[in-house]
Design a protein around this motif. Sequence first.
Motif, PDB file in Angstrom:
ATOM      1  N   PRO A 233     -34.892  52.332 -15.321  1.00  0.00           N
ATOM      2  CA  PRO A 233     -34.198  51.413 -14.730  1.00  0.00           C
ATOM      3  C   PRO A 233     -33.411  50.540 -15.405  1.00  0.00           C
ATOM      4  O   PRO A 233     -34.072  49.954 -16.605  1.00  0.00           O
ATOM      5  N   ILE A 234     -32.512  49.856 -14.971  1.00  0.00           N
ATOM      6  CA  ILE A 234     -31.593  48.884 -15.752  1.00  0.00           C
ATOM      7  C   ILE A 234     -31.241  47.822 -14.756  1.00  0.00           C
ATOM      8  O   ILE A 234     -30.501  47.915 -13.690  1.00  0.00           O
ATOM      9  N   LYS A 235     -31.742  46.538 -14.947  1.00  0.00           N
ATOM     10  CA  LYS A 235     -31.655  45.553 -14.095  1.00  0.00           C
ATOM     11  C   LYS A 235     -30.263  44.859 -14.400  1.00  0.00           C
ATOM     12  O   LYS A 235     -29.830  44.272 -13.578  1.00  0.00           O
ATOM     13  N   GLU A 236     -29.747  44.907 -15.719  1.00  0.00           N
ATOM     14  CA  GLU A 236     -28.500  44.211 -15.922  1.00  0.00           C
ATOM     15  C   GLU A 236     -27.501  44.907 -15.240  1.00  0.00           C
ATOM     16  O   GLU A 236     -27.399  46.236 -14.983  1.00  0.00           O
ATOM     17  N   THR A 237     -26.197  44.264 -15.018  1.00  0.00           N
ATOM     18  CA  THR A 237     -25.127  44.922 -14.397  1.00  0.00           C
ATOM     19  C   THR A 237     -23.808  45.021 -15.365  1.00  0.00           C
ATOM     20  O   THR A 237     -22.786  45.491 -14.996  1.00  0.00           O
ATOM     21  N   HIS A 238     -23.929  44.123 -16.300  1.00  0.00           N
ATOM     22  CA  HIS A 238     -22.777  44.110 -17.239  1.00  0.00           C
ATOM     23  C   HIS A 238     -23.274  44.151 -18.779  1.00  0.00           C
ATOM     24  O   HIS A 238     -24.234  43.535 -19.082  1.00  0.00           O
ATOM     25  N   PHE A 239     -22.512  45.108 -19.569  1.00  0.00           N
ATOM     26  CA  PHE A 239     -22.834  45.121 -20.898  1.00  0.00           C
ATOM     27  C   PHE A 239     -21.597  44.547 -21.719  1.00  0.00           C
ATOM     28  O   PHE A 239     -20.553  44.909 -21.642  1.00  0.00           O
ATOM     29  N   PHE A 266     -20.821  54.562 -35.444  1.00  0.00           N
ATOM     30  CA  PHE A 266     -21.395  55.932 -34.706  1.00  0.00           C
ATOM     31  C   PHE A 266     -22.585  55.699 -33.852  1.00  0.00           C
ATOM     32  O   PHE A 266     -22.591  55.875 -32.634  1.00  0.00           O
ATOM     33  N   VAL A 267     -23.356  54.509 -34.128  1.00  0.00           N
ATOM     34  CA  VAL A 267     -24.491  54.147 -33.119  1.00  0.00           C
ATOM     35  C   VAL A 267     -24.132  53.260 -32.362  1.00  0.00           C
ATOM     36  O   VAL A 267     -24.643  53.613 -31.250  1.00  0.00           O
ATOM     37  N   PHE A 268     -23.307  52.324 -32.559  1.00  0.00           N
ATOM     38  CA  PHE A 268     -23.155  51.427 -31.433  1.00  0.00           C
ATOM     39  C   PHE A 268     -21.703  51.582 -30.484  1.00  0.00           C
ATOM     40  O   PHE A 268     -21.516  50.631 -29.710  1.00  0.00           O
ATOM     41  N   LEU A 269     -20.917  52.481 -31.023  1.00  0.00           N
ATOM     42  CA  LEU A 269     -19.565  52.715 -30.322  1.00  0.00           C
ATOM     43  C   LEU A 269     -19.749  53.973 -29.980  1.00  0.00           C
ATOM     44  O   LEU A 269     -18.649  54.795 -29.759  1.00  0.00           O
ATOM     45  N   ASN A 270     -21.063  54.316 -29.137  1.00  0.00           N
ATOM     46  CA  ASN A 270     -21.170  55.714 -28.842  1.00  0.00           C
ATOM     47  C   ASN A 270     -20.445  56.218 -27.379  1.00  0.00           C
ATOM     48  O   ASN A 270     -20.863  55.354 -26.227  1.00  0.00           O
ATOM     49  N   ARG A 271     -19.554  56.915 -27.416  1.00  0.00           N
ATOM     50  CA  ARG A 271     -18.849  56.816 -25.828  1.00  0.00           C
ATOM     51  C   ARG A 271     -19.660  57.561 -24.894  1.00  0.00           C
ATOM     52  O   ARG A 271     -19.505  57.188 -23.669  1.00  0.00           O
ATOM     53  N   LEU A 272     -20.620  58.526 -25.202  1.00  0.00           N
ATOM     54  CA  LEU A 272     -21.525  59.114 -24.320  1.00  0.00           C
ATOM     55  C   LEU A 272     -22.440  57.983 -23.704  1.00  0.00           C
ATOM     56  O   LEU A 272     -22.718  57.588 -22.444  1.00  0.00           O
ATOM     57  N   TYR A 273     -22.737  56.844 -24.426  1.00  0.00           N
ATOM     58  CA  TYR A 273     -23.513  55.842 -24.044  1.00  0.00           C
ATOM     59  C   TYR A 273     -22.776  55.061 -22.995  1.00  0.00           C
ATOM     60  O   TYR A 273     -23.298  54.604 -21.891  1.00  0.00           O
ATOM     61  N   THR A 274     -21.535  54.537 -23.330  1.00  0.00           N
ATOM     62  CA  THR A 274     -20.695  53.881 -22.548  1.00  0.00           C
ATOM     63  C   THR A 274     -20.456  54.610 -21.263  1.00  0.00           C
ATOM     64  O   THR A 274     -20.480  53.915 -19.929  1.00  0.00           O
ATOM     65  N   PHE A 275     -20.180  55.661 -21.355  1.00  0.00           N
ATOM     66  CA  PHE A 275     -19.869  56.756 -20.134  1.00  0.00           C
ATOM     67  C   PHE A 275     -21.034  56.538 -19.273  1.00  0.00           C
ATOM     68  O   PHE A 275     -21.183  56.425 -18.012  1.00  0.00           O
ATOM     69  N   HIS A 276     -22.493  56.764 -19.814  1.00  0.00           N
ATOM     70  CA  HIS A 276     -23.644  56.742 -18.776  1.00  0.00           C
ATOM     71  C   HIS A 276     -23.702  55.326 -18.171  1.00  0.00           C
ATOM     72  O   HIS A 276     -24.057  55.504 -17.069  1.00  0.00           O
ATOM     73  N   LEU A 277     -23.431  54.238 -18.890  1.00  0.00           N
ATOM     74  CA  LEU A 277     -23.551  53.039 -18.142  1.00  0.00           C
ATOM     75  C   LEU A 277     -22.512  52.923 -17.204  1.00  0.00           C
ATOM     76  O   LEU A 277     -22.967  52.343 -16.021  1.00  0.00           O
TER      77      LEU A 277
END
Length: 324
Positions: A233-239, A266-277
């Motif tokens: 679960p993620i309580k935050e709404t904005h990254f 590579f670590v912090f600008l992962n497009r899949l991570y952003t897509f997931h959020l």
Amino acid sequence: MLEYYHYILIAVGAYLLFSIFFCIFPTLIHGKKKQAFDVQHISHRGGSGEEIENTIQAFRGALRKAAPIGPDRAMLELDVQLTKDKTVVVAHDTDLNRICDLEPNQATLISDYNFNELPPMRKTLEVEFTDAFVFKSNDSTERRIPSLKSIFSEFVGVPINIDIKTNNDDLIKETECLIRNFKREPITVWGNADDAVTTKLYVANPDIPLFFSYKRAITTFILFYLGLLSFTPIKETHFEANLPYKIDRSSIGSFLNSIMWRLIAFVFLNRLYTFHLKQRGIRVYYWVLNSEAEFDRAVRYGADGIMTDFPQKLTDWMIAKKVL
């Protein structure tokens, strides 16, 4: 022995497949967060490269400059502190040394002043997220530190991003009270880099949208690379994050510098991570970007919104590129 490793490989493979599947389709596990606003243009401190930061004149100007991109696409970003008489004021620093001309024996902390005693801001202020750029105002420029109440009173219905600058229970209480009294819970985002502060904010009012602290951002990255974020679960709404891209100019051509940049990206600008959020309804904003090259990078890495010190420059770029 071979069968033992075979079962391990099957289990690991199945785990990876499930993790990737739910990373792409997280709403099968979690409800998608509903946002009351969708902004792309965010003026940092009201646009401190084009007006005196965190003033009502700056916020008015920022909204006027963002108007050509369309209604309801602009947000104001500001910081808050607390005065001696418990007034929430819009200011980035806890002291006045950077923004005001003080006498040698004059108090420096905002908390040492009542609201009506605060001195005017300087006519000239350095813009923090630029290379030694200084904004110079004229005699007619508004230089009074405003109260948060006055901002809420004037900018009704405008989404506002609030950085609670200190771990102060009274500041949190007074800010929450103002947000609630003005019925701004759906269109106000608050937070702090310190996880201790964001934890208090969430407890104070879980209905106010919350941005990630540094600790929470790093934690979610770790969970992402472990394949566990999809089930968390993620309580935050904005990254809201800095865009790590700058190369140390003193070491251009350095092989180590190049490798370090590529690793960070590579670590912090992962497009899949952003897509997931974004699939979970979490907005992604990058800050503080002040050039067209930076705007371009933000879009490439999945930004929903861009925070800038130069709202007119961002508006011109958005119109020219037809992005966001």
